[in-house]
Enzyme design. Structure first.
Site, PDB file in Angstrom:
ATOM      1  N   HIS A 190       0.836  -1.201   0.000  1.00  0.00           N
ATOM      2  CA  HIS A 190       0.000   0.000   0.000  1.00  0.00           C
ATOM      3  C   HIS A 190       0.869   1.248   0.000  1.00  0.00           C
ATOM      4  O   HIS A 190       0.579   2.231  -0.660  1.00  0.00           O
ATOM      5  CB  HIS A 190      -0.893   0.023   1.259  1.00  0.00           C
ATOM      6  N   GLU A 431       0.691 -14.398 -21.043  1.00  0.00           N
ATOM      7  CA  GLU A 431       1.418 -14.210 -19.782  1.00  0.00           C
ATOM      8  C   GLU A 431       1.891 -15.540 -19.190  1.00  0.00           C
ATOM      9  O   GLU A 431       2.362 -15.589 -18.064  1.00  0.00           O
ATOM     10  CB  GLU A 431       0.567 -13.426 -18.779  1.00  0.00           C
ATOM     11  N   ASN A 454       4.199  -8.944 -16.194  1.00  0.00           N
ATOM     12  CA  ASN A 454       4.366  -9.210 -14.750  1.00  0.00           C
ATOM     13  C   ASN A 454       4.334 -10.714 -14.511  1.00  0.00           C
ATOM     14  O   ASN A 454       5.195 -11.276 -13.833  1.00  0.00           O
ATOM     15  CB  ASN A 454       3.253  -8.551 -13.937  1.00  0.00           C
ATOM     16  N   ASP A 455       3.306 -11.355 -15.072  1.00  0.00           N
ATOM     17  CA  ASP A 455       3.220 -12.809 -14.891  1.00  0.00           C
ATOM     18  C   ASP A 455       4.166 -13.551 -15.826  1.00  0.00           C
ATOM     19  O   ASP A 455       4.752 -14.561 -15.442  1.00  0.00           O
ATOM     20  CB  ASP A 455       1.776 -13.281 -15.110  1.00  0.00           C
ATOM     21  N   ARG A 465       6.699 -13.121  -8.146  1.00  0.00           N
ATOM     22  CA  ARG A 465       6.799 -11.671  -8.309  1.00  0.00           C
ATOM     23  C   ARG A 465       6.638 -10.905  -7.000  1.00  0.00           C
ATOM     24  O   ARG A 465       7.009  -9.747  -6.895  1.00  0.00           O
ATOM     25  CB  ARG A 465       5.783 -11.173  -9.357  1.00  0.00           C
ATOM     26  N   CYS A 502       0.471  -4.932 -21.382  1.00  0.00           N
ATOM     27  CA  CYS A 502      -0.143  -4.217 -20.263  1.00  0.00           C
ATOM     28  C   CYS A 502       0.575  -4.498 -18.942  1.00  0.00           C
ATOM     29  O   CYS A 502       0.134  -4.052 -17.891  1.00  0.00           O
ATOM     30  CB  CYS A 502      -1.628  -4.561 -20.157  1.00  0.00           C
TER      31      CYS A 502
HETATM   32  C1  PEP Z   1       0.575  -8.995 -15.992  1.00  0.00           C
HETATM   33  O1  PEP Z   1       0.628 -10.128 -15.499  1.00  0.00           O
HETATM   34  O2  PEP Z   1       1.521  -8.456 -16.557  1.00  0.00           O
HETATM   35  C2  PEP Z   1      -0.668  -8.209 -15.893  1.00  0.00           C
HETATM   36  C3  PEP Z   1      -0.808  -7.068 -16.528  1.00  0.00           C
HETATM   37  O3  PEP Z   1      -1.645  -8.661 -15.104  1.00  0.00           O
HETATM   38  P1  PEP Z   1      -1.643  -8.586 -13.513  1.00  0.00           P
HETATM   39  O4  PEP Z   1      -0.507  -7.696 -13.084  1.00  0.00           O
HETATM   40  O5  PEP Z   1      -2.970  -8.041 -13.145  1.00  0.00           O
HETATM   41  O6  PEP Z   1      -1.460 -10.012 -13.135  1.00  0.00           O
HETATM   42 MG    MG Z   2      -1.179 -11.190 -14.974  1.00  0.00          MG
END
Ligand code: PEP
Ligand code: MG
Length: 576
Positions: A190, A431, A454-455, A465, A502
């Protein structure tokens, strides 16, 4: 001079004076009480909790211009202070231990926060800081200590803390805190979310910074590189002064980019979109020049009981589409489970939640819930331009099943006479490594791809992560990741569809030239990052970026690639 490395939360370069904020609880006395004293202690607790709640409400009201997300943090703390179960645990402990109430509050909160820290779930682990925040506030009241406040600072500072709490960030004089360095923390706490939304350059996860620093000393926070420099020498300060000067001119320049296209000088046009977590944030994205919403995480609807009913979803999606005034909005179907805890969908005894029942897997196993969401999206479509994105696709069968349920949802809407737009694009998130390796097959059934780095990085490199112990391995420039990106983008293009991204990587300006060179069509990121990425897009030649991508793909280590990107930027961006 000493340099410590950590995790960058919001980029910037700041030279300044250290303010050491040692926010630990004061010494808490411990003593036994007589049975007859229990009621009095309990009354003290109730009063302290009430005062602390009142203080939080006042803070919330006086914190002008805070977002919905920031308000929610206050809300979460208030809920905790007033939680009947928390009060019950305090009373039960008091009646069994007969110890002073300050100690009892400390013990109950410590147990609660330790349970959260031990949780395999990253979201719950981060909530431990919220418990500490609330208990500190109550204990300070009980001890008659005035809450040490960062609200009245007489000079500009770089704040150095062991573990700054979310309410400290909300309460502090943000015009005076120019940067922040913190021993603990990860990018998803947070505290980090707040720092990012206030645009405060910060490096967290520095381990021992507070032990190395004395208040009043000179520091450099270089959160572009995730570094804290203690007692910098004259030469270092001079080098950083140049960077500060460059950054000082940037905000005005960046704002002036708002209405200019994201286009390279040699004519490569890309799309820069914003990521959205809450519908209320949609209106603010155009301030940064967002061309649409590239990822609307719909999980928030499932966090609050009752909010996921079809009509509520319809209202939420409709409000985002209206706020975006016809610009495209990509709604991702619910992505819960794994590291995204949602009441009612968690703790089902899974040994490996990150490999478990989450995202599209969960949606496909709860088809009525899934179709409710799809109908709400379809019904909202006349309000603007909507696209649907399926998360965590691991095989083509999942995509086929999702598309079949989408068709069923359309039939159901038609039967009820509920209108929806004719052509709504549906895409797959890339992902998971298996999705990359079968991207050519998935592209046959997708209208677009959105790469979730990210994933993807987490699963490609087997690095949790949310785990700061292994986070250093999560390298976006690892040759495996670059090959994955190239393969996904090429597969999309071979099939004539767009490749978007994204994940957080899309908003990192230091890799923008590389992503451009790999052929990425759309970048979706925190709205505040859009100007910096656009700034880069408008300065680099696409043909140069393509050559850079080729060179990067030939690198054998992430260190080599990182070095290449730095050198390339010096030659193609900084010196022009
Ligand atoms: C990702 O995994 O990169 C993604 C955009 O989704 P989230 O971060 O919500 O898992
Ligand atoms: Mg993701």
């Amino acid at each position: 001079m000493k340099t410590i490395s950590g995790i960058s939360v919001f980029p910037g370069v700041v030279i300044g004076t250290a303010l050491l904020f040692l926010e630990d609880n004061p010494e808490i006395p411990r003593y036994s009480i007589a049975e007859a004293g229990v009621e009095r202690e309990l009354a003290r607790f109730v009063e302290a909790a009430r005062d602390a709640a009142g203080e939080l409400r006042r803070l919330k009201e006086s914190a002008h211009g805070i977002s919905r997300e920031q308000e929610d943090i206050f809300g979460a703390h208030l809920l905790m202070i007033e939680d009947p179960d928390f009060h019950y645990q305090i009373k039960a402990r008091l009646e069994s231990k007969y110890e002073n109430i300050e100690w009892i509050v400390r013990e109950v909160s410590r147990e609660l926060s330790q349970k959260l820290v031990m949780s395999p779930n990253a979201y719950l682990r981060e909530r431990a800081a919220d418990v500490s925040d609330v208990s500190r506030r109550i204990i300070n009241r009980l001890l008659g200590q005035k809450e040490f406040s960062l609200a009245e600072l007489s000079q500009d500072v770089i704040l150095v803390a062991h573990s700054l709490l979310p309410s400290d960030v909300l309460a502090m004089d943000r015009s005076r805190v120019k940067a922040l360095a913190m021993d603990t923390g990860s990018g998803t706490s947070h505290t980090a979310i707040l720092l990012r939304s206030f645009g405060i350059p910060a490096v967290v996860g520095l381990s021992n910074a507070t032990r190395e620093i004395s208040g009043g000393g000179v520091l450099v926070v270089d959160s572009e590189e995730g570094k804290l420099i203690i007692d910098p020498d004259t030469e270092t300060i001079q080098n950083y002064r140049d960077a500060v000067e460059r950054n000082r001119k940037l905000p005005g320049k960046l704002r002036s980019l708002k209405n200019l296209p994201a286009e390279t000088p040699d004519g490569r046009r890309v799309v820069l979109n914003a990521n959205l977590d809450m519908p209320e944030e949609a209106g603010g994205t155009s301030f940064y020049g967002a061309e649409g919403i590239g990822l609307f995480r719909s999980e928030f609807l499932f966090m609050t009981p009752g909010r996921s009913a079809e009509e509520n979803q319809l209202q939420a999606y409709g409000s985002v589409l209206k706020a975006m005034g016809g610009k495209p909005v990509t709604i991702r179907t619910v992505d819960i489970g794994g590291d995204k805890a949602v009441p009612g969908f968690q703790d089902r005894g899974e040994a490996n939640p990150l490999l478990g029942w989450r995202a599209i897997r969960l949606s496909l196993s709860l088809p009525e819930m899934f179709k409710t969401q799809l109908r709400a999206i379809l019904r909202s479509s006349p309000e603007g331009t909507v696209k649907i994105l399926f998360p965590f696709i691991s095989c083509v069968e999942e995509l086929e099943d999702a598309l079949r349920l989408l068709e069923e949802a359309k039939t159901e809407c038609r039967k009820k006479g509920q209108g929806f737009s004719d052509h709504i694009e549906a895409g797959a998130m890339i992902e998971i490594p298996s999705a990359v390796m079968t991207a050519d097959i998935l592209a046959e059934k997708s209208d677009f791809f959105s790469i979730g780095t990210n994933d993807l990085i987490q699963y490609a490199l087997a690095v949790d992560r949310g785990n700061e112990k292994v986070n250093y391995l999560a390298r976006p420039t690892h040759p495996a990741v670059l090959r994955f990106l190239k393969q996904s983008i090429d597969a999309a293009h071979n099939r004539g569809i767009k490749a978007a991204m994204c994940g957080e990587l899309a908003g990192d300006p230091s890799v923008t030239p590389l992503l451009l060179g790999l052929g990425l069509d759309e970048f979706s990121m925190a709205a505040a990052s859009i100007p910096s990425v656009k700034h880069i897009v408008r300065r680099v030649r696409f043909s140069d970026c393509q050559a850079l991508a080729e060179e990067a793909l030939a690198c054998t280590t992430y260190r080599q690639t990182d070095g290449l990107l730095r050198e390339w930027a010096k030659a193609h961006i900084n010196e022009r």
